[in-house]
Design a protein around this motif. Structure first.
Motif, mmCIF file in Angstrom:
data_model
loop_
_atom_site.group_PDB
_atom_site.id
_atom_site.type_symbol
_atom_site.label_atom_id
_atom_site.label_comp_id
_atom_site.label_asym_id
_atom_site.label_seq_id
_atom_site.Cartn_x
_atom_site.Cartn_y
_atom_site.Cartn_z
ATOM 1 N N SER A 20 0.692 -1.304 0.030
ATOM 2 C CA SER A 20 -0.661 0.022 -0.166
ATOM 3 C C SER A 20 0.900 1.547 -0.383
ATOM 4 O O SER A 20 0.763 2.123 -0.734
ATOM 5 N N LYS A 21 2.036 1.285 0.731
ATOM 6 C CA LYS A 21 2.827 2.413 0.346
ATOM 7 C C LYS A 21 3.669 2.669 -1.058
ATOM 8 O O LYS A 21 3.761 3.530 -1.340
ATOM 9 N N CYS A 22 3.782 1.655 -1.668
ATOM 10 C CA CYS A 22 4.973 1.420 -2.793
ATOM 11 C C CYS A 22 4.187 1.516 -3.635
ATOM 12 O O CYS A 22 4.682 1.300 -5.134
ATOM 13 N N HIS A 23 2.970 0.419 -4.066
ATOM 14 C CA HIS A 23 2.038 -0.313 -4.733
ATOM 15 C C HIS A 23 3.082 -1.374 -5.748
ATOM 16 O O HIS A 23 2.862 -1.336 -6.682
ATOM 17 N N TYR A 24 3.846 -1.559 -5.428
ATOM 18 C CA TYR A 24 4.502 -2.972 -5.714
ATOM 19 C C TYR A 24 3.922 -4.458 -5.925
ATOM 20 O O TYR A 24 3.203 -4.475 -4.282
ATOM 21 N N SER A 25 3.602 -5.447 -6.494
ATOM 22 C CA SER A 25 3.199 -6.244 -6.507
ATOM 23 C C SER A 25 4.289 -7.433 -6.561
ATOM 24 O O SER A 25 4.616 -7.335 -7.723
ATOM 25 N N PHE A 26 4.103 -8.078 -5.069
ATOM 26 C CA PHE A 26 5.198 -9.215 -5.726
ATOM 27 C C PHE A 26 4.254 -10.903 -5.454
ATOM 28 O O PHE A 26 3.429 -10.612 -3.922
ATOM 29 N N LEU A 27 5.079 -11.756 -5.432
ATOM 30 C CA LEU A 27 4.255 -12.976 -4.804
ATOM 31 C C LEU A 27 5.399 -13.229 -3.606
ATOM 32 O O LEU A 27 6.755 -13.509 -3.788
#
Length: 81
Positions: free
Chosen positions: A48-55
């Motif tokens: 929610s802070k840097c909008h990075y999507s990851f597994l």
């Protein structure tokens, strides 16, 4: 002198391509088994802070740390109505 007929060249080239395709297929199947990552929307974490999507590597829980900014990220459960 050794005679080489065009049919012999065709057989050698065909065997070479069949062996190459078989080797690539076996390698692909082996790598597919060793890399057990499946991507689905339910397993993706979004920071929610840097909008990075990851597994996440440990998907047993619903919380993990963002690899980019080290912020706590939650796996949001979707509500079906």
């Amino acid at each position: 002198m050794i005679q080489i007929y065009p049919s012999h060249i065709f057989i050698v080239v065909t065997f070479f391509w069949a062996a190459l395709i078989a080797w690539l297929w076996i390698r692909h199947e082996y790598k597919k088994q060793s890399l057990d990552w499946t991507t689905t929307k339910e397993q993706l974490y979004a920071c929610s802070k840097c909008h990075y999507s990851f597994l996440a590597k440990d998907d047993t829980g619903n919380i993990t740390r963002c690899p980019r900014c080290n912020e706590m990220c939650f796996l949001k459960k979707k509500k079906f109505f």
